[in-house]
Design a protein around this motif. Structure first.
Motif, mmCIF file in Angstrom:
data_model
loop_
_atom_site.group_PDB
_atom_site.id
_atom_site.type_symbol
_atom_site.label_atom_id
_atom_site.label_comp_id
_atom_site.label_asym_id
_atom_site.label_seq_id
_atom_site.Cartn_x
_atom_site.Cartn_y
_atom_site.Cartn_z
ATOM 1 N N ALA A 53 53.840 44.389 52.230
ATOM 2 C CA ALA A 53 52.499 44.616 52.786
ATOM 3 C C ALA A 53 51.426 44.217 51.785
ATOM 4 O O ALA A 53 50.439 43.563 52.149
ATOM 5 C CB ALA A 53 52.337 46.086 53.187
ATOM 6 N N THR A 54 51.603 44.595 50.531
ATOM 7 C CA THR A 54 50.595 44.250 49.530
ATOM 8 C C THR A 54 50.594 42.754 49.236
ATOM 9 O O THR A 54 49.544 42.180 48.969
ATOM 10 C CB THR A 54 50.808 45.046 48.232
ATOM 11 O OG1 THR A 54 52.142 44.849 47.775
ATOM 12 C CG2 THR A 54 50.556 46.524 48.450
ATOM 13 N N THR A 55 51.765 42.117 49.331
ATOM 14 C CA THR A 55 51.817 40.656 49.159
ATOM 15 C C THR A 55 51.051 39.977 50.281
ATOM 16 O O THR A 55 50.293 39.034 50.048
ATOM 17 C CB THR A 55 53.277 40.168 49.135
ATOM 18 O OG1 THR A 55 53.943 40.803 48.051
ATOM 19 C CG2 THR A 55 53.362 38.666 48.976
ATOM 20 N N TRP A 56 51.218 40.469 51.500
ATOM 21 C CA TRP A 56 50.497 39.906 52.631
ATOM 22 C C TRP A 56 48.989 40.110 52.470
ATOM 23 O O TRP A 56 48.202 39.197 52.697
ATOM 24 C CB TRP A 56 50.983 40.546 53.934
ATOM 25 C CG TRP A 56 50.295 39.994 55.141
ATOM 26 C CD1 TRP A 56 50.595 38.855 55.810
ATOM 27 C CD2 TRP A 56 49.177 40.575 55.815
ATOM 28 N NE1 TRP A 56 49.734 38.688 56.857
ATOM 29 C CE2 TRP A 56 48.842 39.728 56.890
ATOM 30 C CE3 TRP A 56 48.417 41.726 55.618
ATOM 31 C CZ2 TRP A 56 47.797 39.989 57.759
ATOM 32 C CZ3 TRP A 56 47.372 41.983 56.483
ATOM 33 C CH2 TRP A 56 47.070 41.126 57.542
ATOM 34 N N LEU A 61 43.364 37.775 50.635
ATOM 35 C CA LEU A 61 42.321 38.449 49.873
ATOM 36 C C LEU A 61 40.945 37.817 50.058
ATOM 37 O O LEU A 61 39.935 38.509 50.052
ATOM 38 C CB LEU A 61 42.703 38.445 48.386
ATOM 39 C CG LEU A 61 41.976 39.404 47.468
ATOM 40 C CD1 LEU A 61 42.166 40.834 47.937
ATOM 41 C CD2 LEU A 61 42.473 39.261 46.058
ATOM 42 N N SER A 62 40.897 36.503 50.239
ATOM 43 C CA SER A 62 39.599 35.849 50.386
ATOM 44 C C SER A 62 38.840 36.373 51.602
ATOM 45 O O SER A 62 37.611 36.487 51.578
ATOM 46 C CB SER A 62 39.778 34.333 50.471
ATOM 47 O OG SER A 62 40.584 34.006 51.590
ATOM 48 N N PRO A 67 33.014 40.951 53.575
ATOM 49 C CA PRO A 67 32.100 42.106 53.686
ATOM 50 C C PRO A 67 31.340 42.381 52.392
ATOM 51 O O PRO A 67 30.171 42.769 52.431
ATOM 52 C CB PRO A 67 33.033 43.274 54.024
ATOM 53 C CG PRO A 67 34.236 42.645 54.616
ATOM 54 C CD PRO A 67 34.385 41.322 53.929
ATOM 55 N N SER A 68 31.980 42.165 51.256
ATOM 56 C CA SER A 68 31.289 42.374 49.977
ATOM 57 C C SER A 68 30.147 41.385 49.821
ATOM 58 O O SER A 68 29.057 41.740 49.360
ATOM 59 C CB SER A 68 32.264 42.218 48.813
ATOM 60 O OG SER A 68 33.314 43.129 48.943
#
Length: 120
Positions: A53-56, A61-62, A67-68
């Protein structure tokens, strides 16, 4: 994988709740990370689903920076007033973090090499 993503969101929600209800002066996401760390320390079992899940999430990530970036655009007046100071502080802290990381890595490498020589 769905259960592992739910665990991440529950920890985030818990962190945001603690931040808002208790007024803890830490961002909710940081509190959520501490909650996740505590959960992983207490529940000692293999978490291959959490890893996938964290790899996905890292692979996408981009998309999570959009939102930031929109939030930064909304803070135009504050950025025009403090933007230079924020940029300088970010640059200095990045350089200091890099220097400390290199020093710790070199120190660790020297200790590991020294230990290997003693056992050889």
């Amino acid at each position: 994988m769905l259960g592992d993503i739910a665990l991440l969101f529950v920890c985030l929600l818990g962190g945001e709740s603690v931040h808002r209800l208790a007024g803890v002066p830490l961002p909710g996401s940081i509190i959520g990370m501490v909650l996740l760390f505590g959960w992983l320390a207490l529940v000692r079992r293999s978490r291959p689903g959490l890893s996938s899940a964290t790899t996905w999430l890292t692979g996408h990530l981009s998309v999570m920076f959009v939102p930031s970036a929109v939030g930064l655009v909304n803070e135009g007046p504050i950025l025009s007033r403090y933007g230079l100071a924020l940029a300088v502080a970010t640059a200095v802290s990045t350089v200091l973090t890099s220097v400390v990381t290199v020093l710790v890595f070199r120190w660790t490498l020297a200790r590991v090499s020294e230990r290997g020589e003693r056992h050889a």
